[in-house]
Design an enzyme around this catalytic site. Structure first.
Site, mmCIF file in Angstrom:
data_model
loop_
_atom_site.group_PDB
_atom_site.id
_atom_site.type_symbol
_atom_site.label_atom_id
_atom_site.label_comp_id
_atom_site.label_asym_id
_atom_site.label_seq_id
_atom_site.Cartn_x
_atom_site.Cartn_y
_atom_site.Cartn_z
ATOM 1 N N ALA A 41 44.559 89.959 -0.750
ATOM 2 C CA ALA A 41 44.244 89.366 -1.936
ATOM 3 C C ALA A 41 44.197 90.582 -3.075
ATOM 4 O O ALA A 41 43.661 91.708 -2.517
ATOM 5 C CB ALA A 41 43.025 88.513 -1.817
ATOM 6 N N GLY A 71 44.523 88.920 3.203
ATOM 7 C CA GLY A 71 44.939 87.496 2.873
ATOM 8 C C GLY A 71 46.454 87.746 3.312
ATOM 9 O O GLY A 71 46.936 86.818 3.742
ATOM 10 N N GLU A 79 46.233 86.834 6.927
ATOM 11 C CA GLU A 79 45.805 85.347 6.970
ATOM 12 C C GLU A 79 47.336 84.429 6.749
ATOM 13 O O GLU A 79 47.461 83.324 7.105
ATOM 14 C CB GLU A 79 44.738 84.864 5.820
ATOM 15 C CG GLU A 79 43.367 85.364 6.456
ATOM 16 C CD GLU A 79 42.397 85.684 5.244
ATOM 17 O OE1 GLU A 79 42.485 86.122 4.254
ATOM 18 O OE2 GLU A 79 41.222 84.798 5.581
ATOM 19 N N GLU A 128 38.290 92.901 5.017
ATOM 20 C CA GLU A 128 37.536 92.205 3.968
ATOM 21 C C GLU A 128 36.166 92.619 4.195
ATOM 22 O O GLU A 128 35.154 92.863 3.317
ATOM 23 C CB GLU A 128 37.460 90.704 4.047
ATOM 24 C CG GLU A 128 38.770 90.098 3.672
ATOM 25 C CD GLU A 128 39.614 89.834 4.723
ATOM 26 O OE1 GLU A 128 39.676 90.417 5.795
ATOM 27 O OE2 GLU A 128 40.620 89.121 4.491
HETATM 28 N N1 COA Z 1 44.638 94.782 -4.048
HETATM 29 C C1 COA Z 1 44.971 95.418 -5.406
HETATM 30 N N2 COA Z 1 45.649 96.340 -5.157
HETATM 31 C C2 COA Z 1 46.073 96.895 -3.916
HETATM 32 C C3 COA Z 1 45.682 96.165 -2.800
HETATM 33 C C4 COA Z 1 44.891 95.095 -2.955
HETATM 34 N N3 COA Z 1 44.570 94.384 -1.886
HETATM 35 N N4 COA Z 1 46.101 96.925 -1.835
HETATM 36 C C5 COA Z 1 46.660 97.918 -2.339
HETATM 37 N N5 COA Z 1 46.694 97.996 -3.618
HETATM 38 C C6 COA Z 1 47.252 98.938 -4.442
HETATM 39 C C7 COA Z 1 46.462 100.148 -4.785
HETATM 40 O O1 COA Z 1 45.317 100.087 -5.405
HETATM 41 C C8 COA Z 1 47.305 101.238 -5.131
HETATM 42 O O2 COA Z 1 47.665 100.965 -6.616
HETATM 43 P P1 COA Z 1 47.644 102.177 -7.357
HETATM 44 O O3 COA Z 1 49.041 103.115 -7.144
HETATM 45 O O4 COA Z 1 47.715 101.648 -8.867
HETATM 46 O O5 COA Z 1 46.449 103.014 -7.251
HETATM 47 C C9 COA Z 1 48.877 100.643 -4.278
HETATM 48 O O6 COA Z 1 48.791 99.260 -4.173
HETATM 49 C C10 COA Z 1 49.064 101.546 -3.120
HETATM 50 O O7 COA Z 1 48.154 101.343 -2.299
HETATM 51 P P2 COA Z 1 47.122 102.670 -1.654
HETATM 52 O O8 COA Z 1 46.027 102.592 -1.365
HETATM 53 O O9 COA Z 1 47.552 103.772 -2.483
HETATM 54 O O10 COA Z 1 48.228 102.974 -0.393
HETATM 55 P P3 COA Z 1 47.830 103.428 0.941
HETATM 56 O O11 COA Z 1 49.101 103.582 1.780
HETATM 57 O O12 COA Z 1 46.824 104.849 0.741
HETATM 58 O O13 COA Z 1 46.736 102.512 1.727
HETATM 59 C C11 COA Z 1 45.922 100.500 2.404
HETATM 60 C C12 COA Z 1 46.885 101.403 2.310
HETATM 61 C C13 COA Z 1 46.327 99.039 2.917
HETATM 62 C C14 COA Z 1 45.113 100.932 3.572
HETATM 63 C C15 COA Z 1 44.985 100.390 1.157
HETATM 64 O O14 COA Z 1 45.784 99.999 0.043
HETATM 65 C C16 COA Z 1 44.012 99.399 1.009
HETATM 66 O O15 COA Z 1 43.105 99.654 1.817
HETATM 67 N N6 COA Z 1 44.042 98.191 0.727
HETATM 68 C C17 COA Z 1 43.172 97.019 0.397
HETATM 69 C C18 COA Z 1 43.347 96.187 2.004
HETATM 70 C C19 COA Z 1 42.060 95.230 1.671
HETATM 71 O O16 COA Z 1 41.074 95.305 1.812
HETATM 72 N N7 COA Z 1 42.683 93.940 1.818
HETATM 73 C C20 COA Z 1 41.971 92.914 1.670
HETATM 74 C C21 COA Z 1 41.410 92.369 0.230
HETATM 75 S S1 COA Z 1 40.511 90.695 0.408
#
Ligand code: COA
Length: 261
Positions: free
Chosen positions: A63, A112, A115, A135
């Site tokens: 999400a 998500g 999911e 989450e």
């Molecule tokens: N929601 C919004 N933006 C997201 C996102 C999410 N769930 N997951 C990644 N992004 C965005 C990042 O903010 C980043 O944006 P930016 O370039 O404008 O800063 C871009 O996508 C790339 O992500 P980044 O974190 O730089 O990549 P990474 O390879 O370093 O890390 C993850 C990958 C998946 C580990 C990390 O993005 C992450 O932890 N995301 C959230 C996952 C999460 O908690 N999902 C559950 C949501 S309820």
């Protein structure tokens, strides 16, 4: 467009298209996916959907945290209404869809994204795909059905480990736990999904839908209720021309010609 639609023979590939945000599920993306599912449901020329993410890094990182943060800050009610209910409706729609939805997991399937993959009928992953329930690190449990479907798929203790730690697992681990069907090299992912779709599409569409309904509806009820659901779906399929054709073809030692009615 947040959801790209591409026709591939009898099937349609839907691609979540926010690669710069790892295909995070914004409200707009979810709404667009729901619209696309509505539009394709009644199209009898479409046999299977393949759902994937743009690029080779992510299926979906879950999400859109920036998007729902405003609702969380506003109130639990607003977050539940706009975020949780929307996501749950999407995963339930995919799970109940009358055509097979095959997840082509092309990378990160977190939150998500995981999911959504769980709700699909079948999932095939690229070797580099990873799966997680992060989450808990944001301060809440998985809200798009993850606390309910994951234990049903991989068992309570394995699900608890993923949900309580937020740690990612590899595609190979996901395969071993029964979370996904197959792992393939990345360049073969879409072809593998479309080949699976072709194998399904050889069969009667009536029988495919009846089978999907029997499995999905029967998953969460007692065995007796499940057997009643199975019998009701059998009756629907048995009334089709295809059931007569399929059995006649066997007796006559020939290939069946299904009309999907
Ligand atoms: N929601 C919004 N933006 C997201 C996102 C999410 N769930 N997951 C990644 N992004 C965005 C990042 O903010 C980043 O944006 P930016 O370039 O404008 O800063 C871009 O996508 C790339 O992500 P980044 O974190 O730089 O990549 P990474 O390879 O370093 O890390 C993850 C990958 C998946 C580990 C990390 O993005 C992450 O932890 N995301 C959230 C996952 C999460 O908690 N999902 C559950 C949501 S309820």
């Amino acid at each position: 467009m947040l959801i790209e639609t591409k026709r591939c023979g009898q099937h349609v590939v839907l691609t979540m298209n926010r690669p710069d945000k790892l295909n995070a599920l914004s409200y707009e993306l979810i709404d667009e996916l729901m619209d696309r599912l509505d539009a394709l449901e009644g199209d009898d020329s479409v046999r299977c959907l393949v759902l994937t993410g743009q690029g080779d890094k992510a299926f979906s990182a879950g999400a859109d945290i920036v998007g729902f943060a405003t609702d969380i800050a506003a109130s639990p009610e607003a977050a539940c209404r706009n975020f949780v209910m929307r996501g749950q409706a999407m995963t339930r729609r995919i799970e109940n869809y009358p055509k097979p939805v095959i997840a082509a997991v092309n990378g990160i399937a977190f939150g998500g994204g995981c999911e959504t993959m769980e709700a699909c009928s079948i999932a095939i992953a690229a070797q580099h795909a990873t799966f997680a329930k992060p989450e808990i690190r944001l301060g809440f449990p998985p809200p798009f059905g993850g606390t309910q479907r994951l234990p049903r798929h991989i068992g309570r203790k394995r699900a608890n480990e993923m949900i309580l730690t937020g740690d990612a697992i590899s595609a190979e681990e996901a395969l071993l736990t029964g979370l996904i069907n197959h792992v393939v090299p990345s360049p073969e992912l879409l072809t593998s999904c479309l080949q699976m779709a072709d194998r399904i599409a050889r069969n009667s569409a009536v029988a495919v839908t009846a089978s999907l309904r029997a499995v999905t509806r029967g998953m969460n009820v007692s065995i007796d209720e499940g057997l009643a659901i199975e019998a009701a779906q059998f009756m629907i399929a048995a009334a089709s021309q295809d059931a007569r054709e399929g059995t006649a073809a066997f007796v006559e030692k020939r290939q069946p010609v299904f009309k999907h009615r």
